[in-house]
Structures are given as C-alpha cells and as structure tokens.
Design an enzyme around this catalytic site. Sequence first.
Site, mmCIF file in Angstrom:
data_model
loop_
_atom_site.group_PDB
_atom_site.id
_atom_site.type_symbol
_atom_site.label_atom_id
_atom_site.label_comp_id
_atom_site.label_asym_id
_atom_site.label_seq_id
_atom_site.Cartn_x
_atom_site.Cartn_y
_atom_site.Cartn_z
ATOM 1 N N GLY A 262 0.830 -1.219 0.000
ATOM 2 C CA GLY A 262 0.000 0.000 0.000
ATOM 3 C C GLY A 262 0.853 1.252 0.000
ATOM 4 O O GLY A 262 0.510 2.251 0.632
ATOM 5 N N ARG B 274 0.920 5.667 -2.049
ATOM 6 C CA ARG B 274 0.585 7.001 -1.515
ATOM 7 C C ARG B 274 0.445 6.936 0.003
ATOM 8 O O ARG B 274 0.603 5.870 0.610
ATOM 9 C CB ARG B 274 -0.697 7.535 -2.154
ATOM 10 C CG ARG B 274 -1.928 6.702 -1.851
ATOM 11 C CD ARG B 274 -3.097 7.243 -2.667
ATOM 12 N NE ARG B 274 -4.284 6.439 -2.485
ATOM 13 C CZ ARG B 274 -5.258 6.727 -1.620
ATOM 14 N NH1 ARG B 274 -5.171 7.790 -0.844
ATOM 15 N NH2 ARG B 274 -6.316 5.945 -1.523
ATOM 16 N N ASP C 18 -2.640 -7.093 -5.290
ATOM 17 C CA ASP C 18 -3.611 -6.971 -4.206
ATOM 18 C C ASP C 18 -3.117 -7.867 -3.068
ATOM 19 O O ASP C 18 -2.874 -9.061 -3.293
ATOM 20 C CB ASP C 18 -4.968 -7.459 -4.744
ATOM 21 C CG ASP C 18 -6.097 -7.295 -3.752
ATOM 22 O OD1 ASP C 18 -5.840 -7.407 -2.530
ATOM 23 O OD2 ASP C 18 -7.240 -7.074 -4.203
ATOM 24 N N VAL C 19 -2.997 -7.298 -1.857
ATOM 25 C CA VAL C 19 -2.445 -8.105 -0.747
ATOM 26 C C VAL C 19 -3.340 -9.279 -0.353
ATOM 27 O O VAL C 19 -2.911 -10.167 0.377
ATOM 28 C CB VAL C 19 -2.148 -7.248 0.511
ATOM 29 C CG1 VAL C 19 -0.996 -6.284 0.266
ATOM 30 C CG2 VAL C 19 -3.383 -6.524 1.016
ATOM 31 N N ASN D 30 1.437 -2.385 5.390
ATOM 32 C CA ASN D 30 0.788 -1.078 5.569
ATOM 33 C C ASN D 30 -0.568 -0.972 4.879
ATOM 34 O O ASN D 30 -1.407 -0.185 5.313
ATOM 35 C CB ASN D 30 1.739 0.012 5.035
ATOM 36 C CG ASN D 30 1.045 1.347 4.852
ATOM 37 O OD1 ASN D 30 0.850 2.086 5.802
ATOM 38 N ND2 ASN D 30 0.633 1.658 3.618
ATOM 39 N N TYR E 175 -13.059 -1.975 11.260
ATOM 40 C CA TYR E 175 -11.677 -1.467 11.232
ATOM 41 C C TYR E 175 -10.979 -1.753 12.563
ATOM 42 O O TYR E 175 -9.833 -2.224 12.600
ATOM 43 C CB TYR E 175 -11.724 0.039 10.947
ATOM 44 C CG TYR E 175 -10.377 0.698 10.775
ATOM 45 C CD1 TYR E 175 -9.622 0.520 9.615
ATOM 46 C CD2 TYR E 175 -9.850 1.531 11.769
ATOM 47 C CE1 TYR E 175 -8.392 1.136 9.448
ATOM 48 C CE2 TYR E 175 -8.621 2.161 11.613
ATOM 49 C CZ TYR E 175 -7.897 1.961 10.448
ATOM 50 O OH TYR E 175 -6.677 2.578 10.289
ATOM 51 N N ALA F 23 -11.695 -4.080 14.762
ATOM 52 C CA ALA F 23 -11.458 -5.527 14.895
ATOM 53 C C ALA F 23 -10.253 -5.945 14.045
ATOM 54 O O ALA F 23 -9.428 -6.757 14.477
ATOM 55 C CB ALA F 23 -12.703 -6.307 14.469
ATOM 56 N N LYS G 268 -7.685 -4.091 13.168
ATOM 57 C CA LYS G 268 -6.432 -3.564 13.729
ATOM 58 C C LYS G 268 -6.100 -4.246 15.057
ATOM 59 O O LYS G 268 -4.923 -4.468 15.374
ATOM 60 C CB LYS G 268 -6.516 -2.042 13.874
ATOM 61 C CG LYS G 268 -6.639 -1.293 12.541
ATOM 62 C CD LYS G 268 -5.437 -1.523 11.644
ATOM 63 C CE LYS G 268 -5.462 -0.684 10.375
ATOM 64 N NZ LYS G 268 -4.274 -0.867 9.527
ATOM 65 N N ILE H 289 -3.484 10.956 11.696
ATOM 66 C CA ILE H 289 -2.374 11.338 10.821
ATOM 67 C C ILE H 289 -2.892 12.110 9.607
ATOM 68 O O ILE H 289 -3.882 11.710 8.988
ATOM 69 C CB ILE H 289 -1.609 10.075 10.332
ATOM 70 C CG1 ILE H 289 -1.179 9.192 11.520
ATOM 71 C CG2 ILE H 289 -0.415 10.460 9.464
ATOM 72 C CD1 ILE H 289 -0.221 9.805 12.507
HETATM 73 P P1 NAP Z 1 -4.302 5.545 2.096
HETATM 74 O O1 NAP Z 1 -3.822 6.952 1.821
HETATM 75 O O2 NAP Z 1 -5.684 5.174 1.738
HETATM 76 O O3 NAP Z 1 -3.262 4.522 1.406
HETATM 77 C C1 NAP Z 1 -3.460 3.151 1.446
HETATM 78 C C2 NAP Z 1 -2.854 2.540 0.216
HETATM 79 O O4 NAP Z 1 -3.089 1.129 0.278
HETATM 80 C C3 NAP Z 1 -3.497 3.048 -1.076
HETATM 81 O O5 NAP Z 1 -2.525 3.310 -2.052
HETATM 82 C C4 NAP Z 1 -4.383 1.887 -1.487
HETATM 83 O O6 NAP Z 1 -4.601 1.764 -2.880
HETATM 84 C C5 NAP Z 1 -3.571 0.716 -0.992
HETATM 85 N N1 NAP Z 1 -4.381 -0.494 -0.863
HETATM 86 C C6 NAP Z 1 -5.676 -0.607 -0.449
HETATM 87 N N2 NAP Z 1 -6.085 -1.872 -0.517
HETATM 88 C C7 NAP Z 1 -5.048 -2.604 -0.997
HETATM 89 C C8 NAP Z 1 -4.870 -3.965 -1.315
HETATM 90 N N3 NAP Z 1 -5.866 -4.848 -1.174
HETATM 91 N N4 NAP Z 1 -3.677 -4.371 -1.799
HETATM 92 C C9 NAP Z 1 -2.666 -3.494 -1.977
HETATM 93 N N5 NAP Z 1 -2.764 -2.174 -1.696
HETATM 94 C C10 NAP Z 1 -3.955 -1.744 -1.215
HETATM 95 O O7 NAP Z 1 -4.158 5.205 3.649
HETATM 96 P P2 NAP Z 1 -3.184 5.811 4.770
HETATM 97 O O8 NAP Z 1 -3.945 6.844 5.511
HETATM 98 O O9 NAP Z 1 -1.868 6.147 4.194
HETATM 99 O O10 NAP Z 1 -3.066 4.530 5.726
HETATM 100 C C11 NAP Z 1 -2.009 3.589 5.618
HETATM 101 C C12 NAP Z 1 -2.116 2.609 6.768
HETATM 102 O O11 NAP Z 1 -2.074 3.339 8.005
HETATM 103 C C13 NAP Z 1 -3.429 1.824 6.802
HETATM 104 O O12 NAP Z 1 -3.188 0.517 7.247
HETATM 105 C C14 NAP Z 1 -4.274 2.586 7.813
HETATM 106 O O13 NAP Z 1 -5.235 1.775 8.404
HETATM 107 C C15 NAP Z 1 -3.203 3.010 8.795
HETATM 108 N N6 NAP Z 1 -3.577 4.175 9.631
HETATM 109 C C16 NAP Z 1 -3.841 5.379 9.056
HETATM 110 C C17 NAP Z 1 -4.190 6.460 9.897
HETATM 111 C C18 NAP Z 1 -4.488 7.840 9.345
HETATM 112 O O14 NAP Z 1 -4.856 8.733 10.123
HETATM 113 N N7 NAP Z 1 -4.335 8.093 8.055
HETATM 114 C C19 NAP Z 1 -4.272 6.276 11.270
HETATM 115 C C20 NAP Z 1 -3.996 5.018 11.794
HETATM 116 C C21 NAP Z 1 -3.643 3.968 10.964
HETATM 117 P P3 NAP Z 1 -5.841 2.542 -3.591
HETATM 118 O O15 NAP Z 1 -5.623 3.991 -3.307
HETATM 119 O O16 NAP Z 1 -5.690 2.195 -5.026
HETATM 120 O O17 NAP Z 1 -7.070 2.014 -2.961
#
Ligand code: NAP
Length: 247
Positions: free
Chosen positions: A13, A16, A63-64, A90, A155, A157, A159, A188
């Site tokens: 992931g 971005r 796809d993971v 991630n 979500y 569950a 995490k 974040i």
């Molecule tokens: P994001 O901007 O949505 O980025 C997630 C990336 O993962 C996207 O590029 C997405 O692709 C890709 N992805 C989704 N499903 C996938 C799959 N099945 N196989 C491969 N890649 C996949 O999210 P983020 O905010 O950076 O979050 C990253 C991680 O941090 C996540 O695990 C999230 O739960 C965790 N997190 C985030 C926050 C926050 O505040 N942002 C807080 C706590 C934890 P597409 O764009 O093409 O769907």
Amino acid sequence: MKRLEDKVAIITGAARGIGFSIAEKISEHGATSVIIDLDKKAVDTAVQQIDDIGNRAIGFTADVTNSEEIASIFKEIHKEFGKIDILINNAGITKDGLLMKMKESDWDAVINVNLKGTFICTQKVSRYMLKNRSGIIVNIASVIGLMGNAGQANYAASKGGIIALTKSSAKEFASRNIRVNAVAPGFIQTEMTDKLPQEIIDNYSAAIPLSRMGTATDVANLCVFLASDEAGYITGQTIQVDGGLIM
Ligand code: NAP
C-alpha cells in the site's frame, strides 16, 4: 546516518499516504524499497519520485489479499536480490458504518484487506526470512485497534487482530532472529484527512496532548527505527505514534 544500507524492504500500500512516506524514508536510509499497491500508474509515479532524488525503489502491482500473486512477486524479489530483509504491512482500508447497520460485505472487505492481507504477506515472506534466519516485519495497526471507535467496528477488529497477530508471529519467529512489531498511528494528516472540515480537525487536535495531527513522516521515522539494528531487542510490541492521544 544511514540505518538500512543495502537492505531490501517490501512496503504494501505504498503508492501514496503513509506507505509512500515509509518507502521514501526507508530508501533515504540506503535500502531498496519495493512498493506494492493496487494501481499501476500510482505505483510507477511513486517509484519515479524516489528514483528522481537518487534513491532506490522498484514497484509491483498487486492486491495483498491475493496469496498467489503475492507469493509469485515475493519469489521474483528474492530471485532478483537474493534476500528479503524487511516487510512493512501497511495496506489498509476503511468502510465505516454503525455496527447495527453494517453490511456484511463491508465487514468482510476490511477484515480481508487489513487482517488477512497482513497474514498472507507475513506467511509468504516468512519462508525467505526463516531460511535466512533474519528478518524484520512491521505491521501498521492503529490506535483504533487499541481503544475502539463507534462507527468503525470492522476497522477496530481488523487492527486489534493485527496487534494479536504481531504478538503471535513475534513468538513464533523469534528463535530464527525475526522481529515483528506493530505501529499504531493516531490521527495522521493524509489525503483522506485533508478533506475533513477545519472544525473537525480542530476538535480532534484539541484531544491530542501534543495539539496537532501527526504526519506520515512521524510514522515513517518509527518504522525506520524498528527496521534498524538499533531496535534489535524489541519484538512483539505495539508502539503508538499518536501525540499522546491514548496513554
Ligand atoms: P491511504 O492513503 O488510503 O493509502 C493506502 C494505500 O493502500 C493506497 O494506495 C491503497 O490503494 C492501498 N491499498 C488498499 N487496498 C489494498 C490492497 N488490497 N492491496 C494493496 N494495496 C492496497 O491510507 P493511509 O492513511 O496512508 O493509511 C495507511 C495505513 O495506516 C493503513 O493501514 C491505515 O489503516 C493506517 N492508519 C492510518 C491512519 C491515518 O490517520 N491516516 C491512522 C492510523 C492507521 P488505492 O488507493 O488504489 O485504494
């Protein structure tokens, strides 16, 4: 100081958001970042951005949740580099809704990508790390997995499951010198949160002792530390990057 010289690190992931920052930071520290994500164009752009500043990255579209695809990509990476040192799980999604009204398909989708995807990538990388008697896995969880959240039962569950998976795999792999830890980010700033109205951001920030949202770099810095030799005696832990939100 470069902490990850000549290492090979897979980040899922990572086209971005937080994943991209982790890939950027890991490359900055001398490793090759292997970016895995769903969209080919986004993967290519991310790889190019790292390449443009003289650091090393390669990309794969996958796809993971697809275990065959992941197994074949990991095999290719191992063939090319002769090793896989680091895996950062991630990739994650949200499909929020109140529990009472939550569609089973939304439950399944979130558990599948966040939890099963982490399991699949861990299982597929473990054969190389176990053989090599060395490896580092970092799972991106969330503070929501520790404290729960109304409207995010699926979500939370997923995490919480990742945190338990981290402990089990840390115990299972420790004798082969493989460390597994989880990072639990708080609120974040990413493209997703950028879209929120300022009032909501201000309300969230007011609940954070350090009075600001975190950045993707805050999360990436911890991942680099956990992936480095300096964290050599740390395994099975979940470390929060949340400005003190929960303590
Ligand atoms: P994001 O901007 O949505 O980025 C997630 C990336 O993962 C996207 O590029 C997405 O692709 C890709 N992805 C989704 N499903 C996938 C799959 N099945 N196989 C491969 N890649 C996949 O999210 P983020 O905010 O950076 O979050 C990253 C991680 O941090 C996540 O695990 C999230 O739960 C965790 N997190 C985030 C926050 C926050 O505040 N942002 C807080 C706590 C934890 P597409 O764009 O093409 O769907």
